[in-house]
Scaffold this active site. Sequence first.
Site, short mmCIF file in Angstrom:
data_model
loop_
_atom_site.label_atom_id
_atom_site.label_comp_id
_atom_site.label_asym_id
_atom_site.label_seq_id
_atom_site.Cartn_x
_atom_site.Cartn_y
_atom_site.Cartn_z
CB CYS A 1 -74.47 -30.68 10.01
SG CYS A 1 -74.81 -30.03 8.36
NE ARG B 1 -75.07 -29.12 15.94
CZ ARG B 1 -74.42 -28.09 16.46
NH1 ARG B 1 -74.74 -27.67 17.66
NH2 ARG B 1 -73.45 -27.49 15.81
CD1 TRP C 1 -81.10 -26.92 7.83
CD2 TRP C 1 -79.29 -25.62 7.92
NE1 TRP C 1 -81.50 -25.63 7.51
CE2 TRP C 1 -80.40 -24.82 7.56
CE3 TRP C 1 -78.04 -25.02 8.04
CZ2 TRP C 1 -80.30 -23.45 7.32
CZ3 TRP C 1 -77.93 -23.66 7.80
CH2 TRP C 1 -79.06 -22.89 7.44
CG ASN D 1 -71.59 -28.21 12.00
OD1 ASN D 1 -72.31 -27.64 11.19
ND2 ASN D 1 -71.43 -27.76 13.24
N GLY D 2 -70.36 -27.43 8.86
CA GLY D 2 -69.76 -26.17 8.47
C GLY D 2 -69.75 -25.97 6.97
CD GLU E 1 -89.25 -13.60 18.77
OE1 GLU E 1 -89.37 -14.78 19.15
OE2 GLU E 1 -88.34 -13.23 18.00
CE LYS F 1 -90.18 -17.69 18.31
NZ LYS F 1 -89.14 -17.00 17.53
CD GLU G 1 -88.33 -18.52 13.64
OE1 GLU G 1 -87.09 -18.62 13.70
OE2 GLU G 1 -89.05 -18.44 14.65
CG HIS H 1 -94.36 7.33 7.77
ND1 HIS H 1 -94.27 8.62 7.29
CD2 HIS H 1 -94.63 7.44 9.11
CE1 HIS H 1 -94.44 9.48 8.28
NE2 HIS H 1 -94.65 8.79 9.40
CE LYS I 1 -83.11 -23.25 19.47
NZ LYS I 1 -84.17 -22.26 19.36
#
Length: 608
Positions: A2, A27, A74, A98-99, A480, A484, A487, A503, A603
């Site tokens: 947040c 955020r 968030w 925030n937290g 990566e 992407k 996401e 495998h 983010k």
Amino acid sequence: MCGIVGILGRAPVADQLVASLKRLDYRGYDSAGVVTLEGDHFDRRRSEGKLRNLESGLRAEPLWGHIGIGHTRWATRGKPTESNAHPHMTDNVAVVHNGIIENLRELRAELEQQGTQFASETDTEVVAHLIESYLTKGYSPSEAVKAWLPKLRGAFALAILFKVHDDLMIGARKGSPLAIGQGDGQMYLGSDAIALAPFTDTITYLADGDWAVLTRKTGVIFNAQGAVAHREVVKSGGSSFLVNKANYLHFMAKEIHEQPEVVGHTLRRYVDMAAERIALPQRLPFDFNDIGRISITGCGSSSYAGHVAKYWFERLARVPVELDVASEFRYREAPLRKGDLAIFISQSGETADTLAALRYAKAQGLHTLSVVNAPTSTIARESETMLQTLAGPQIGVASTRAFTCQLMVLAALAVAAGKSRGELSDADETRLVQRLIEIPRLMATALATEPQIEKLARDMAKCRNVVYLGRGTSFPLALEGALKLKEISYVHAEGYAAGELKHGPIALIDETMPVIVIAPYDGVFEKTVSNMQEVAARGGNIILMTDAKGAREAIVDPLVTIVLPDMAATFTPMVYDIPMQLLAYHTAVVMGTNVDQPRNLAKSVTVE
């Protein structure tokens, strides 16, 4: 996580609060709200969803208070509804947070036994009622904060207003970042300097455990023991950040295309271009010859940057590297040798798990080095050595230029380590630096593949599962690339070491499965081609990312070949990541997802 902001102003502050929240919505963007103190009463506006919903509410019902706090959320505890949106209030207290308060259940039970009734599902409302309980006992606001703050467990940043105190705001932080901004007869509080940049460049960062009592003309900071603390006042460059999309449809597209420039800026920080030598911006407080092992830790894309760097340090410096995801490293009580080196990678410099891992390594006597984009962040400040990436503020949630700038810093550091340990000669260093100097130009060339990738994305958008394959440094790049795509397009994707295909993952291959193969023409190219043959034999649709020679030597006919510029194999990930980013971006655009603010993500992850 947040974003929070507070303003002690000389005129109505609601519009300024919203302007700051716009800079913080990377955020969190599940809901937003502001509250101002007008005379002796609070007036609050909250809305579910994007900030524009809050703006609409404020146009319909303006706020006129000269002191206020705001929040963009968030969701962690409680659904993203208006009732769970911040600020949270009692009769005498308003709070943004925030937290995560870890002992929520314990505190809530205690308050409910006292007759407290809750209106939301959030842990933040517990803070408001906890403060209220002390105020009703006759405590002053400052006395109340000093009394209840030690009761909280978890990571948090708080901004608090008190009814009938129209020249008072209290902020507190533990784990989550918080900064004070000083103006002319005005005072500000925010999650970072970018939020405060329109109003001031005079910033003081609270240290972990600090709390601060602010008026329009004064700011007194107390440490965790309640003693007055003196923190450094710094000048922030946040006011120079122009947060706009330019001519791009999304911030992510803009940030992808800016990579040749920002990676070039980062390169110049770490390389003497004229001498063709690595030139770290500061002397390291350790000798690489004394390092027996390097531990590299990060989260998400930063972890994959560390994975690439593992190959570089082991090949160029011949030093063993242990790689950890920060959320695992911090809890597994890894045995570490005093005097070795731990590297921590974080775009924001506030990632909670990475910060906890840093503190563990410091306690074990390791040298600590951070690679961060925010030089005033907590991780940067607590590290023995900080190496800054010059990616600039990245607004899109999915890491693009932050990732490639991290790779540039880590590449330069790996070459420096190799030279220090005698594994690289002067000629070797010159050759490798010349290759690094080429990277921005090669990235610009790679961007020219965009029309072909945009066309490919129309077919990718029809798929529900995708496999990425690579060997060597292309393996973490496959991880990566898959991240992407997941996401921002919500397409299920997995990255594998190409040699692991038979495998287990080969069972996934059929005629509907796109298989993206990252294969520059290097020492393992022929091995990767054999894996491509295994895919082709089972009807998989191969999308090959290679160079001109690789395209000629591939033997297998891929469905699509993306031809990237010829380059030496060592540093290919910085260039080959460009088409991966573009493919994820254009697939998401075709699918109509929110590219810059994908669902459920934020983010900067400042809580576990």
